[in-house]
Design a protein around this motif. Structure first.
Motif, mmCIF file in Angstrom:
data_model
loop_
_atom_site.group_PDB
_atom_site.id
_atom_site.type_symbol
_atom_site.label_atom_id
_atom_site.label_comp_id
_atom_site.label_asym_id
_atom_site.label_seq_id
_atom_site.Cartn_x
_atom_site.Cartn_y
_atom_site.Cartn_z
ATOM 1 N N MET A 20 -5.059 -5.829 -4.627
ATOM 2 C CA MET A 20 -5.665 -4.510 -4.790
ATOM 3 C C MET A 20 -4.605 -3.429 -4.718
ATOM 4 O O MET A 20 -4.604 -2.482 -5.493
ATOM 5 C CB MET A 20 -6.708 -4.297 -3.688
ATOM 6 C CG MET A 20 -7.616 -3.144 -3.974
ATOM 7 S SD MET A 20 -9.192 -3.304 -3.196
ATOM 8 C CE MET A 20 -8.748 -3.123 -1.511
ATOM 9 N N ASN A 58 -9.480 4.060 -0.923
ATOM 10 C CA ASN A 58 -9.593 3.235 -2.120
ATOM 11 C C ASN A 58 -10.493 3.884 -3.149
ATOM 12 O O ASN A 58 -10.184 3.892 -4.343
ATOM 13 C CB ASN A 58 -10.139 1.841 -1.756
ATOM 14 C CG ASN A 58 -9.067 0.993 -1.127
ATOM 15 O OD1 ASN A 58 -7.896 1.259 -1.301
ATOM 16 N ND2 ASN A 58 -9.470 -0.013 -0.384
ATOM 17 N N ASN A 59 -11.617 4.429 -2.626
ATOM 18 C CA ASN A 59 -12.513 5.090 -3.574
ATOM 19 C C ASN A 59 -11.827 6.252 -4.260
ATOM 20 O O ASN A 59 -11.889 6.400 -5.492
ATOM 21 C CB ASN A 59 -13.754 5.623 -2.839
ATOM 22 C CG ASN A 59 -14.662 4.486 -2.395
ATOM 23 O OD1 ASN A 59 -14.556 3.399 -2.934
ATOM 24 N ND2 ASN A 59 -15.522 4.753 -1.440
ATOM 25 N N MET A 105 -12.168 -3.232 -9.941
ATOM 26 C CA MET A 105 -12.398 -1.792 -10.110
ATOM 27 C C MET A 105 -11.136 -1.097 -10.586
ATOM 28 O O MET A 105 -11.163 -0.234 -11.461
ATOM 29 C CB MET A 105 -12.846 -1.229 -8.751
ATOM 30 C CG MET A 105 -12.853 0.267 -8.680
ATOM 31 S SD MET A 105 -13.374 0.832 -7.082
ATOM 32 C CE MET A 105 -11.883 0.781 -6.168
ATOM 33 N N ASN A 106 -10.012 -1.500 -10.003
ATOM 34 C CA ASN A 106 -8.764 -0.878 -10.423
ATOM 35 C C ASN A 106 -8.374 -1.291 -11.833
ATOM 36 O O ASN A 106 -7.797 -0.516 -12.583
ATOM 37 C CB ASN A 106 -7.639 -1.276 -9.457
ATOM 38 C CG ASN A 106 -7.712 -0.498 -8.171
ATOM 39 O OD1 ASN A 106 -8.283 0.577 -8.140
ATOM 40 N ND2 ASN A 106 -7.163 -1.054 -7.112
ATOM 41 N N ARG A 135 0.831 -1.189 0.000
ATOM 42 C CA ARG A 135 0.000 0.000 0.000
ATOM 43 C C ARG A 135 0.866 1.239 0.000
ATOM 44 O O ARG A 135 0.506 2.267 -0.557
ATOM 45 C CB ARG A 135 -0.894 0.005 1.250
ATOM 46 C CG ARG A 135 -2.337 0.241 0.923
ATOM 47 C CD ARG A 135 -3.210 -0.001 2.105
ATOM 48 N NE ARG A 135 -3.622 -1.371 2.197
ATOM 49 C CZ ARG A 135 -3.840 -2.014 3.338
ATOM 50 N NH1 ARG A 135 -3.649 -1.409 4.466
ATOM 51 N NH2 ARG A 135 -4.219 -3.265 3.333
ATOM 52 N N ILE A 153 -2.732 -0.882 -8.458
ATOM 53 C CA ILE A 153 -2.863 0.576 -8.596
ATOM 54 C C ILE A 153 -1.946 1.147 -9.672
ATOM 55 O O ILE A 153 -2.378 1.950 -10.478
ATOM 56 C CB ILE A 153 -2.650 1.237 -7.222
ATOM 57 C CG1 ILE A 153 -3.879 0.911 -6.357
ATOM 58 C CG2 ILE A 153 -2.493 2.719 -7.356
ATOM 59 C CD1 ILE A 153 -3.764 1.371 -4.964
ATOM 60 N N LEU A 194 -8.727 6.686 -4.624
ATOM 61 C CA LEU A 194 -7.673 6.162 -5.496
ATOM 62 C C LEU A 194 -8.256 5.731 -6.831
ATOM 63 O O LEU A 194 -7.672 5.986 -7.886
ATOM 64 C CB LEU A 194 -7.002 4.965 -4.844
ATOM 65 C CG LEU A 194 -5.650 5.231 -4.182
ATOM 66 C CD1 LEU A 194 -5.155 3.969 -3.550
ATOM 67 C CD2 LEU A 194 -4.657 5.717 -5.192
ATOM 68 N N GLN A 220 -9.403 3.517 4.918
ATOM 69 C CA GLN A 220 -8.915 2.735 3.791
ATOM 70 C C GLN A 220 -9.940 2.714 2.670
ATOM 71 O O GLN A 220 -9.602 2.849 1.499
ATOM 72 C CB GLN A 220 -8.618 1.303 4.220
ATOM 73 C CG GLN A 220 -7.304 1.126 4.927
ATOM 74 C CD GLN A 220 -6.135 1.333 3.999
ATOM 75 O OE1 GLN A 220 -6.259 1.238 2.780
ATOM 76 N NE2 GLN A 220 -5.004 1.643 4.558
ATOM 77 N N ARG A 275 -10.252 1.228 8.867
ATOM 78 C CA ARG A 275 -10.916 0.601 7.725
ATOM 79 C C ARG A 275 -11.698 1.610 6.923
ATOM 80 O O ARG A 275 -11.677 1.617 5.697
ATOM 81 C CB ARG A 275 -11.835 -0.517 8.221
ATOM 82 C CG ARG A 275 -11.279 -1.892 8.023
ATOM 83 C CD ARG A 275 -12.296 -2.941 7.718
ATOM 84 N NE ARG A 275 -13.644 -2.589 7.941
ATOM 85 C CZ ARG A 275 -14.315 -2.860 9.052
ATOM 86 N NH1 ARG A 275 -13.724 -3.495 10.016
ATOM 87 N NH2 ARG A 275 -15.572 -2.499 9.185
#
Lengths: 264, 334
Positions: A206, B205-206, A247-248, A171, A210, B208, B201, B198
């Motif tokens: 995930m 993520n959204n 989604m990515n 991450r 990216i 991102l 995160q 969380r």
């Protein structure tokens, strides 16, 4: 005094602030069964934040370096457990990072004793939760990927912890993991696994999907069919993570086309 | 004592004592029954009876045997033996006996006693008999003295357990519950933190995903734009080339327009386009004609030359004749 029950597995603990220094002095004598008892007592003491602070500020952590290379696997396991308890607090984590204990710890990843390896993974996992820790562990990522490839079926707990560490590191910066062929290995892991491992592996994916390179690899390495299958998995977290990867991936142009092909 | 002094047990088991240095207080020769502690008089050590004065070497000489070096000790022993022997030699003795006489030691005291080295001694032995079996000594029970007394604690007399145990129990239960509450709160706090993490995160993520989408879009647009720009450049370049080509073509056409007639003219001028009859006339007939004319003219010339020559010769002859005549005349006329 004589009536106090002495646990044969634990060394005697002095009163007050002498407890920790005295135990560490005993550790310096390098007597093998004694070391184990002392370490057990230390593990009990470290749950208290004051003692932890004492250990960190007293500079005793450097002594643990010799213990990590001890021949007795139970001593090594106990030392790693102590380090794991240290990572539950922020000063412990910072102290661990600033000490030079990371190279011996990474050597212990190849240890023969499985409980020792599990504890090492626990320590690394605890460290990786912190951004500075994840930064320091980025150098270890290739070695961790190698371990993942060599991982066998029985070591589920270790694998889950390893994947969790990898996800925290990725991450922060997904490039090292991508460079060590992260996507194919993870695709392979996803195809046969338990819910824990699926969840962690999809989290890592995930993070890896990216950068654009990661997305492209996900399309090319045929990971998408597996992910589609995981969308029907029973575990909510697994579904969520799989959806996140997809989604990515569909952001690049080849993503939607391959997905549509699969849906047909 | 108001002044602090520490005595510690070292971890190795040694006893240490330390205190602040303080001056010795004076003590009078005859002490008062109740010495007051508050008056602190600093005495002069020059007048303190406890301090040794004068030469201290004669008072407690260092014991001779306390020598550290064994070689030194032996040398010392040898020297002392030698000294003793020398002393014996120096002692004066009585003169030697005259001849025939002999010195004899004689006792002169009132009561003579026998001097001999032999000591009369008698040996006496004794031996205990064999042990006889002895009966066990009876237990020593001292004679009874005092008064017998008995006591018995009835129930409820000593203390009431339920009353006494309450505070203890309260403390125990209270501490346990407090500790467990703390632990539960800690766990809850941790769970809250994890939930917060969380949530963060997920938001991340959204965000991102949105960022990546925009990035991708940007990339596509940029690529498209670059493609179009390149195409346009190509088109422009082609257009320019075409215009240049046309210009070049027009110019060259114009330049070369007069080329053909001029070429033809020059060729014609150089005689590359000829009328064969004319040429033939020119090449064959006219030279022949000229040559013939030349011949004819030559002939006439030759004829004229000849005529000229003849005329000259005739005239020469006539001249000669006339000259001749003249001379004859001159000669003839006197």
């Amino acid at each position: 005094m004589a009536a106090a029950v002495q646990d044969p597995n634990r060394a005697a603990v002095a009163f007050g602030r002498q407890a920790v220094p005295q135990l560490f002095e005993q550790l310096q004598q390098r007597d093998a069964p004694c070391s184990l008892r002392v370490l057990t007592s230390l593990c009990d003491l470290v749950h208290e934040p004051e003692r932890l602070y004492q250990i960190v500020t007293g500079g005793f952590i450097a002594q643990l370096q010799d213990l990590l290379k001890d021949e007795d696997p139970s001593v090594r396991t106990k030392t790693c457990e102590l380090l794991h308890l240290l990572t539950s607090h922020s000063i412990g984590r910072l102290a661990l990072l600033s000490s030079s204990l990371l190279p011996p710890l990474s050597d212990l990843l190849d240890d023969s004793s499985s409980s020792c390896r599990r504890n090492v993974h626990l320590v690394l996992n605890g460290l990786a939760q912190m951004p500075a820790g994840a930064q320091a562990l980025l150098m270890l990522v290739p070695k961790l990927m190698l371990k993942l490839r060599q991982m066998e079926e029985e070591q589920e707990e270790e694998e889950a912890l390893l994947l969790s560490t990898l996800s925290s590191c990725s991450r922060l910066d997904p490039l090292p993991a991508l460079a060590s062929d992260g996507v194919p290995v993870l695709g392979h892991t996803l195809s046969h696994c338990s819910p824990n491992i699926c969840r962690e592996a999809t989290e890592v994916l995930m993070a890896l999907s990216i950068p654009e390179d990661g997305k492209r690899q996900v399309c090319e390495e045929q990971v998408l069919p597996i992910l589609m299958g995981l969308l029907q998995n029973g575990d909510l977290q697994v579904q969520t993570n799989a959806a996140g990867v997809i989604m990515n991936t569909v952001i690049i142009t080849t993503g939607p086309s391959s997905c549509l092909v699969l849906l047909r | 004592m108001a002044l602090p002094s520490y005595s510690l047990r070292d971890p190795n088991g040694m006893y240490t004592f330390s205190s602040r240095p303080r001056p010795v207080e004076i003590r009078s020769k005859y002490r008062e029954p109740a010495p007051e502690q508050t008056q602190r008089q600093y005495g002069n050590i020059m007048y303190d009876r406890r301090v040794v004065r004068g030469n201290t070497f004669a008072q407690h000489p260092i014991p001779r045997t306390h020598q550290s070096d064994p070689a030194k000790q032996q040398a010392f022993k040898r020297r002392s033996i030698a000294r003793r022997q020398a002393r014996v030699h120096l002692r004066t003795k009585s003169p030697e006996a005259l001849q025939g006489r002999q010195h004899v030691d004689v006792q002169t005291e009132l009561y003579l006693e026998e001097l001999s080295n032999v000591i009369e001694a008698t040996d006496i032995e004794s031996q205990t008999d064999e042990f006889l079996d002895k009966p066990a000594t009876p237990l020593f029970i001292p004679a009874k003295s005092g008064v017998d007394a008995g006591t018995q604690i009835e129930e409820g007399e000593l203390f009431d357990f339920d009353l006494e145990v309450q505070p203890v129990l309260e403390v125990l239960v209270g501490k346990t519950i407090e500790q467990s509450l703390l632990e539960v709160m800690e766990e809850e706090e941790l769970a809250c933190l994890r939930t917060q993490q969380r949530i963060f995160q997920e938001l991340r993520n959204n965000e991102l995903a949105e960022v990546q989408r925009l990035q991708e879009q940007e990339r596509r647009r940029r690529e498209e734009k670059e493609l179009r720009v390149a195409q346009q450049k190509e088109a422009l370049k082609k257009e320019r080339e075409t215009a240049e080509k046309i210009a070049a073509q027009a110019f060259s056409q114009q330049y070369l327009a007069g080329l053909l007639p001029s070429v033809f003219t020059s060729l014609r001028n150089h005689g590359y386009f000829y009328d064969p009859v004319e040429k033939d006339i020119e090449v064959n007939f006219l030279p022949w004609l000229m040559a013939e004319v030349n011949d004819q003219l030559k002939k006439r010339f030759v004829a004229r030359e000849l005529l000229d020559t003849i005329i000259y010769e005739v005239s020469q002859k006539r001249l000669e004749e006339f000259n001749h005549l003249e001379t004859r005349q001159d000669s003839s006329d006197p």
